[in-house]
Design a protein around this motif. Structure first.
Motif, PDB file in Angstrom:
ATOM      1  N   PHE A   3       0.830  -1.203   0.000  1.00  0.00           N
ATOM      2  CA  PHE A   3       0.000   0.000   0.000  1.00  0.00           C
ATOM      3  C   PHE A   3       0.866   1.255   0.000  1.00  0.00           C
ATOM      4  CE2 PHE A   3      -3.866  -2.075   2.315  1.00  0.00           C
ATOM      5  CZ  PHE A   3      -4.031  -2.909   1.230  1.00  0.00           C
ATOM      6  N   ARG A   4       0.342   2.319  -0.654  1.00  0.00           N
ATOM      7  CA  ARG A   4       1.055   3.589  -0.723  1.00  0.00           C
ATOM      8  C   ARG A   4       0.397   4.678   0.124  1.00  0.00           C
ATOM      9  NH1 ARG A   4       5.703   5.090  -1.893  1.00  0.00           N
ATOM     10  NH2 ARG A   4       5.040   6.894  -3.095  1.00  0.00           N
ATOM     11  N   ASN A   5      -0.914   4.623   0.252  1.00  0.00           N
ATOM     12  CA  ASN A   5      -1.653   5.648   0.996  1.00  0.00           C
ATOM     13  C   ASN A   5      -2.769   4.978   1.786  1.00  0.00           C
ATOM     14  OD1 ASN A   5      -0.449   8.137  -0.473  1.00  0.00           O
ATOM     15  ND2 ASN A   5      -1.269   6.905  -2.158  1.00  0.00           N
ATOM     16  N   LEU A   6      -3.041   5.486   2.971  1.00  0.00           N
ATOM     17  CA  LEU A   6      -4.086   4.875   3.793  1.00  0.00           C
ATOM     18  C   LEU A   6      -4.962   5.923   4.465  1.00  0.00           C
ATOM     19  CD1 LEU A   6      -2.428   1.880   5.703  1.00  0.00           C
ATOM     20  CD2 LEU A   6      -3.964   1.793   3.738  1.00  0.00           C
ATOM     21  N   ALA A 137      -8.776   0.074   6.727  1.00  0.00           N
ATOM     22  CA  ALA A 137      -7.892   1.035   6.067  1.00  0.00           C
ATOM     23  C   ALA A 137      -8.052   0.872   4.564  1.00  0.00           C
ATOM     24  CB  ALA A 137      -6.437   0.795   6.478  1.00  0.00           C
ATOM     25  N   ILE A 138      -8.089   1.984   3.864  1.00  0.00           N
ATOM     26  CA  ILE A 138      -8.324   1.966   2.426  1.00  0.00           C
ATOM     27  C   ILE A 138      -7.152   2.611   1.705  1.00  0.00           C
ATOM     28  CG2 ILE A 138      -9.906   2.658   0.586  1.00  0.00           C
ATOM     29  CD1 ILE A 138     -12.129   2.627   2.644  1.00  0.00           C
ATOM     30  N   ASN A 139      -6.633   1.879   0.731  1.00  0.00           N
ATOM     31  CA  ASN A 139      -5.422   2.282   0.022  1.00  0.00           C
ATOM     32  C   ASN A 139      -5.755   3.240  -1.122  1.00  0.00           C
ATOM     33  OD1 ASN A 139      -2.838   2.418  -1.091  1.00  0.00           O
ATOM     34  ND2 ASN A 139      -3.069   0.497  -2.202  1.00  0.00           N
ATOM     35  N   THR A 140      -5.897   4.511  -0.796  1.00  0.00           N
ATOM     36  CA  THR A 140      -6.146   5.546  -1.788  1.00  0.00           C
ATOM     37  C   THR A 140      -5.678   6.878  -1.215  1.00  0.00           C
ATOM     38  OG1 THR A 140      -7.840   6.740  -3.056  1.00  0.00           O
ATOM     39  CG2 THR A 140      -8.518   5.832  -0.941  1.00  0.00           C
ATOM     40  N   SER A 141      -5.289   7.778  -2.080  1.00  0.00           N
ATOM     41  CA  SER A 141      -4.860   9.100  -1.612  1.00  0.00           C
ATOM     42  C   SER A 141      -6.042  10.029  -1.396  1.00  0.00           C
ATOM     43  CB  SER A 141      -3.900   9.734  -2.632  1.00  0.00           C
ATOM     44  OG  SER A 141      -4.541   9.900  -3.886  1.00  0.00           O
ATOM     45  N   SER A 142      -7.212   9.634  -1.880  1.00  0.00           N
ATOM     46  CA  SER A 142      -8.395  10.490  -1.837  1.00  0.00           C
ATOM     47  C   SER A 142      -9.373  10.064  -0.751  1.00  0.00           C
ATOM     48  CB  SER A 142      -9.093  10.459  -3.203  1.00  0.00           C
ATOM     49  OG  SER A 142     -10.382  11.020  -3.150  1.00  0.00           O
ATOM     50  N   LYS A 250       0.348   8.831   4.010  1.00  0.00           N
ATOM     51  CA  LYS A 250       0.572   8.873   2.568  1.00  0.00           C
ATOM     52  C   LYS A 250       2.060   8.721   2.259  1.00  0.00           C
ATOM     53  CE  LYS A 250      -3.613  11.520   1.609  1.00  0.00           C
ATOM     54  NZ  LYS A 250      -4.228  12.631   0.837  1.00  0.00           N
ATOM     55  N   SER A 251       2.336   8.431   0.995  1.00  0.00           N
ATOM     56  CA  SER A 251       3.718   8.204   0.530  1.00  0.00           C
ATOM     57  C   SER A 251       4.407   7.155   1.399  1.00  0.00           C
ATOM     58  CB  SER A 251       4.509   9.518   0.551  1.00  0.00           C
ATOM     59  OG  SER A 251       3.903  10.489  -0.273  1.00  0.00           O
ATOM     60  N   ILE A 252       3.681   6.071   1.688  1.00  0.00           N
ATOM     61  CA  ILE A 252       4.213   5.009   2.543  1.00  0.00           C
ATOM     62  C   ILE A 252       5.312   4.255   1.807  1.00  0.00           C
ATOM     63  CG2 ILE A 252       3.654   2.879   3.782  1.00  0.00           C
ATOM     64  CD1 ILE A 252       0.770   3.931   4.013  1.00  0.00           C
ATOM     65  N   ARG A 253       6.415   4.015   2.507  1.00  0.00           N
ATOM     66  CA  ARG A 253       7.499   3.176   1.991  1.00  0.00           C
ATOM     67  C   ARG A 253       7.891   2.185   3.076  1.00  0.00           C
ATOM     68  NH1 ARG A 253      12.309   6.022  -1.135  1.00  0.00           N
ATOM     69  NH2 ARG A 253      12.624   3.801  -1.520  1.00  0.00           N
TER      70      ARG A 253
END
Length: 310
Positions: A3-6, A137-142, A250-253
């Motif tokens: 995931f990248r954004n939550l 948790a939902i993987n979206t930036s919006s 956001k911008s998860i690494r």
């Protein structure tokens, strides 16, 4: 899979549905392609894509489900140009000006005619459901897209009571304190190099990347009363991310060691095994990290309880 954004939500009044029952419910809201006159459609699809038809993967209390969203892209400028041409043609032919209601009717006709020919944009949105912690948790930036997926899940289950995850101390307050006072930072909190500072008045927003948060320039902005609305942080051995003032990540690494652990697992070239291996490692790391973040922020704010500390 990573995931990248939550956007994070607390689940209340937990639905009585195990994985088998949930799979049955999801199948009734499975995604189907857009019809010719439909502007958008949202439904459930297999997280593993063509590798499996399973709509819900559950491992050690962690559920993964995926929404498929499609919408037709019809720019307003295209509709407006076509309407203007038709209005001009009708007015010239009839020798009169069209009334406002006539133009609105013409606009609706143009929209309906052009819609089936519009480009289609597709998007997959993953949802992680931690059944032990009752966290979604939902993987979206919006945030808007996250709420759309929640609405679909609510429709699928018949009811779903969730609220955005909230902390006792407001994230903006905590981030501002950490940025301005190194001594206030939790021992396991790693500062990143990205920050967004907002002023209380109309002085705009300062956005900085690859910056030393402890530099004199940053300190001066904070002393002048600006507050951190976004701040890059990290948890050693787990992940780095940008924390937002609404508690979105956001911008998860993920840490290289965690990704390497997943890649070294023998999946026998099975796409489903690979998906589930990555998902479980990721979900466990995220669950632990979210608990740590809440600890940094004074714990979770209880529904109907005290107002978060400003």
């Amino acid at each position: 899979m990573w995931f990248r954004n939550l956007h994070l939500y607390r689940l209340h009044d937990v639905p009585d549905a195990d994985a088998v029952v949930l799979e049955f419910f999801l199948s009734h809201q499975a995604y189907r392609p857009l019809g010719g006159s439909e502007a958008r459609r949202l439904g459930w699809t297999a997280p593993a894509g063509r590798a499996s038809t399973l709509l819900c993967h559950e491992l050690q209390g962690h559920r993964l489900i995926t929404a498929q969203r499609q919408e037709r892209i019809l720019p307003t400028s295209v509709v407006r140009e076509e309407v203007d041409e038709r209005v001009e043609a009708i007015e010239t032919a009839e020798g009169r000006k069209l009334r406002r209601q006539e133009k609105l009717t013409l606009k609706e006709q143009v929209y309906e005619e052009l819609l089936p020919r519009a480009f289609v944009r597709s998007q997959r949105i993953d949802l992680w459901w931690d059944t032990q912690r009752q966290l979604i948790a939902i993987n979206t930036s919006s945030r808007k897209r996250a709420e759309e997926v929640l609405d679909l899940l609510r429709e699928t289950l018949g009811s779903l009571k969730v609220t955005p995850l909230a902390s006792q101390t407001l994230p903006m307050r905590a981030m501002t304190t950490w940025a301005s006072d190194p001594a206030s930072r939790p021992a396991d909190l790693a500062m990143g190099d990205q920050v967004e500072l907002k002023a209380k008045g109309d002085d705009g927003v300062i956005r900085a990347r690859q910056v030393d948060i402890d530099s004199s320039d940053m300190h001066e902005h904070l002393v002048c009363g600006r507050q951190a609305s976004k701040l890059a942080l990290g948890i050693e051995g787990r992940l780095s991310f940008v924390l937002h003032d609404d508690l979105a990540l956001k911008s998860i690494r993920f840490d290289d060691a965690l990704v390497d652990e997943a890649s070294q697992t023998d999946d026998g070239d099975d796409a489903v095994v690979r998906l589930e291996t990555d998902f479980l490692l990721m979900a466990q790391a995220l669950a632990e990290s979210i608990e740590r973040i809440l600890d940094w922020l004074g714990g979770e704010a209880q529904a109907g309880g005290a107002v978060p500390k400003p």
